[in-house]
Design a protein around this motif. Structure first.
Motif, mmCIF file in Angstrom:
data_model
loop_
_atom_site.group_PDB
_atom_site.id
_atom_site.type_symbol
_atom_site.label_atom_id
_atom_site.label_comp_id
_atom_site.label_asym_id
_atom_site.label_seq_id
_atom_site.Cartn_x
_atom_site.Cartn_y
_atom_site.Cartn_z
ATOM 1 N N TYR A 79 0.850 -1.196 0.000
ATOM 2 C CA TYR A 79 0.000 0.000 0.000
ATOM 3 C C TYR A 79 0.876 1.233 0.000
ATOM 4 O O TYR A 79 1.739 1.404 0.863
ATOM 5 C CB TYR A 79 -0.889 0.002 1.242
ATOM 6 N N GLY A 80 0.664 2.109 -0.968
ATOM 7 C CA GLY A 80 1.429 3.345 -1.067
ATOM 8 C C GLY A 80 0.634 4.518 -0.552
ATOM 9 O O GLY A 80 -0.508 4.734 -0.958
ATOM 10 N N LEU A 81 1.233 5.283 0.354
ATOM 11 C CA LEU A 81 0.561 6.432 0.963
ATOM 12 C C LEU A 81 1.188 7.711 0.421
ATOM 13 O O LEU A 81 2.385 7.959 0.598
ATOM 14 C CB LEU A 81 0.698 6.371 2.486
ATOM 15 N N LEU A 82 0.364 8.507 -0.258
ATOM 16 C CA LEU A 82 0.822 9.736 -0.887
ATOM 17 C C LEU A 82 0.221 10.950 -0.200
ATOM 18 O O LEU A 82 -0.832 10.865 0.431
ATOM 19 C CB LEU A 82 0.408 9.766 -2.359
ATOM 20 N N GLY A 83 0.885 12.080 -0.388
ATOM 21 C CA GLY A 83 0.353 13.330 0.132
ATOM 22 C C GLY A 83 1.445 14.373 0.155
ATOM 23 O O GLY A 83 2.624 14.040 0.301
ATOM 24 N N PRO A 84 1.079 15.645 0.001
ATOM 25 C CA PRO A 84 2.088 16.703 0.096
ATOM 26 C C PRO A 84 2.624 16.813 1.516
ATOM 27 O O PRO A 84 2.105 16.189 2.449
ATOM 28 C CB PRO A 84 1.308 17.961 -0.318
ATOM 29 N N GLU A 95 7.537 5.534 -8.143
ATOM 30 C CA GLU A 95 7.848 4.396 -7.279
ATOM 31 C C GLU A 95 6.564 3.733 -6.787
ATOM 32 O O GLU A 95 6.414 2.506 -6.834
ATOM 33 C CB GLU A 95 8.677 4.864 -6.084
ATOM 34 N N VAL A 96 5.616 4.534 -6.336
ATOM 35 C CA VAL A 96 4.347 4.005 -5.847
ATOM 36 C C VAL A 96 3.610 3.289 -6.969
ATOM 37 O O VAL A 96 3.055 2.202 -6.786
ATOM 38 C CB VAL A 96 3.475 5.142 -5.265
ATOM 39 N N GLU A 97 3.638 3.882 -8.151
ATOM 40 C CA GLU A 97 2.944 3.292 -9.295
ATOM 41 C C GLU A 97 3.519 1.935 -9.660
ATOM 42 O O GLU A 97 2.799 1.009 -10.026
ATOM 43 C CB GLU A 97 3.024 4.250 -10.487
ATOM 44 N N VAL A 143 5.212 -0.198 -7.613
ATOM 45 C CA VAL A 143 5.279 -1.200 -6.555
ATOM 46 C C VAL A 143 3.942 -1.475 -5.880
ATOM 47 O O VAL A 143 3.647 -2.605 -5.491
ATOM 48 C CB VAL A 143 6.320 -0.758 -5.485
ATOM 49 N N ALA A 144 3.102 -0.441 -5.730
ATOM 50 C CA ALA A 144 1.916 -0.574 -4.895
ATOM 51 C C ALA A 144 0.771 -1.286 -5.605
ATOM 52 O O ALA A 144 0.562 -1.123 -6.805
ATOM 53 C CB ALA A 144 1.451 0.804 -4.436
ATOM 54 N N ASP A 145 0.015 -2.078 -4.834
ATOM 55 C CA ASP A 145 -1.236 -2.654 -5.313
ATOM 56 C C ASP A 145 -2.363 -1.641 -5.173
ATOM 57 O O ASP A 145 -3.262 -1.559 -6.004
ATOM 58 C CB ASP A 145 -1.606 -3.897 -4.489
ATOM 59 N N ARG A 146 -2.290 -0.876 -4.084
ATOM 60 C CA ARG A 146 -3.327 0.091 -3.767
ATOM 61 C C ARG A 146 -2.673 1.368 -3.271
ATOM 62 O O ARG A 146 -1.560 1.345 -2.744
ATOM 63 C CB ARG A 146 -4.258 -0.507 -2.697
ATOM 64 N N VAL A 147 -3.356 2.468 -3.458
ATOM 65 C CA VAL A 147 -2.775 3.753 -3.086
ATOM 66 C C VAL A 147 -3.785 4.568 -2.297
ATOM 67 O O VAL A 147 -4.998 4.511 -2.553
ATOM 68 C CB VAL A 147 -2.314 4.535 -4.338
ATOM 69 N N GLY A 148 -3.286 5.312 -1.317
ATOM 70 C CA GLY A 148 -4.103 6.261 -0.579
ATOM 71 C C GLY A 148 -3.505 7.639 -0.737
ATOM 72 O O GLY A 148 -2.281 7.789 -0.774
ATOM 73 N N ILE A 149 -4.352 8.643 -0.856
ATOM 74 C CA ILE A 149 -3.896 10.027 -0.943
ATOM 75 C C ILE A 149 -4.449 10.789 0.251
ATOM 76 O O ILE A 149 -5.667 10.844 0.452
ATOM 77 C CB ILE A 149 -4.342 10.697 -2.256
ATOM 78 N N LEU A 150 -3.544 11.335 1.043
ATOM 79 C CA LEU A 150 -3.904 12.159 2.195
ATOM 80 C C LEU A 150 -3.774 13.631 1.830
ATOM 81 O O LEU A 150 -2.751 14.052 1.277
ATOM 82 C CB LEU A 150 -2.986 11.860 3.379
ATOM 83 N N LEU A 184 0.404 8.267 -12.228
ATOM 84 C CA LEU A 184 -0.023 8.576 -10.861
ATOM 85 C C LEU A 184 0.298 10.019 -10.481
ATOM 86 O O LEU A 184 -0.426 10.636 -9.696
ATOM 87 C CB LEU A 184 0.658 7.604 -9.895
ATOM 88 N N GLN A 185 1.358 10.553 -11.060
ATOM 89 C CA GLN A 185 1.719 11.936 -10.737
ATOM 90 C C GLN A 185 0.625 12.902 -11.193
ATOM 91 O O GLN A 185 0.255 13.828 -10.464
ATOM 92 C CB GLN A 185 3.055 12.304 -11.385
ATOM 93 N N GLU A 186 0.105 12.709 -12.406
ATOM 94 C CA GLU A 186 -0.960 13.574 -12.902
ATOM 95 C C GLU A 186 -2.204 13.460 -12.021
ATOM 96 O O GLU A 186 -2.861 14.457 -11.703
ATOM 97 C CB GLU A 186 -1.314 13.196 -14.343
#
Length: 299
Positions: A33-38, A192-194, A196-203, A284-286
């Motif tokens: 699980y990849g956790l993204l956020g600024p 990297e998240v794109e 490796v991750a199966d699922r992604v969360g954006i905070l 994923l960046q866009e």
């Protein structure tokens, strides 16, 4: 599927500032699980709560079926961790670090750790104070997997790694998940998240605004299509097509951004002397930037 991490209404306040708001999250065995956020979105706060380094203002954390609010030592023993601010003993070598941590973990066998260190091209005979940032990060990764954890929680784990080490780390992470392990990691490197991750969360601002499989998220995102025609075509032809949100015409070339199926758009283009069509898949960046910019516009 076995639920390894379960949170409900997880909230952390620092005075009047709410760093994390009502986080509901379930992670399953075998999942990355990849956790993204600024910066300041709440990623590190969420990770530190899961590691029981700070306590929630309210809400619930259950790891391996055990409520973490009871302070379960058994649950923590099953977790590997790479903090965002990795601290090492400068005078100890990598090997000495691993022996120290192995003793604390009650897992004296360093075989797997040495194999991973070799895979990452990490010299365990050197003192930590002599290591570059990238090699210090490698040592952090190796110690996280030292005791064969069932869950790894990694805060910016690939920071400072060279491309070869990144590739090997990503491969190891996928192998770990394939064997039933669970990984949660934060990253600013969206590619990297794109990968490796199966699922992604954006905070965003402490709230989880996205929780989805990477493929599903990309399917809902805007896709860029460019049509080349033998003669000029007006942009107005495509503006009414379902899913089309942006159209720009440069004479014989028309640029469109569309969300969802593109069949109707392609059929509309085929009514004219179409020479070529190119499609740019959303990355994923866009998608991430669309959410962040959308939040900024809402302020």
């Amino acid at each position: 599927m076995t639920v390894v991490v379960h949170t409900r209404q997880l909230t952390k306040n620092y005075g009047r500032r709410e760093a994390l708001h009502h986080l509901d999250l379930d992670l399953h065995a075998g999942e990355v699980y990849g956790l993204l956020g600024p910066n300041g979105a709440g990623k590190t706060t969420a990770i530190r709560l899961l590691m029981d380094l700070i306590r929630p203002t309210r809400g619930r954390i259950v790891l391996f079926g055990e409520d973490l609010t009871t302070g379960s030592v058994q649950a923590r023993q099953r977790i590997g961790y790479v903090p965002g601010d990795l601290g090492l003993y400068g005078r100890l070598t990598g090997e000495e670090h691993l022996r120290l941590l192995a003793g604390l973990r009650g897992h004296p066998d360093l075989t797997d750790a040495r194999v991973l260190a070799k895979r990452l091209d990490l010299d365990l005979s050197r003192r930590a104070g002599e290591l570059s940032k990238g090699n210090r990060q490698k040592l952090g990764i190796v110690q996280a997997f030292l005791h064969r954890p069932e869950l790894v929680i990694l805060d910016e784990p690939a920071s400072g790694l060279d491309p070869v080490a990144q590739r090997e780390f990503h491969a190891h992470l996928r192998e770990f998940a394939a064997e039933g392990g669970t990984a949660l990691f934060s990253s600013h490197v969206l590619s990297e998240v794109e990968q490796v991750a199966d699922r992604v969360g954006i905070l965003l601002s402490g709230s989880l605004v996205v929780d989805a499989k990477v493929a599903a998220l990309k399917a809902k995102a805007l896709r860029a299509l460019t049509f080349d025609f033998a003669e000029p075509v007006s942009a107005a032809v495509f503006e009414a097509v379902a899913g089309v949100q942006e159209v720009r015409s440069d004479g014989t070339r028309v640029h469109c951004r569309v969300v969802g199926p593109v069949g109707e758009l392609v059929r509309a283009a085929a009514l004219f002397p179409l020479v070529n069509v190119t499609s740019q898949e959303p990355d994923l960046q866009e998608i991430f930037l669309d959410y962040v910019e959308g939040e900024d516009r809402g302020r």
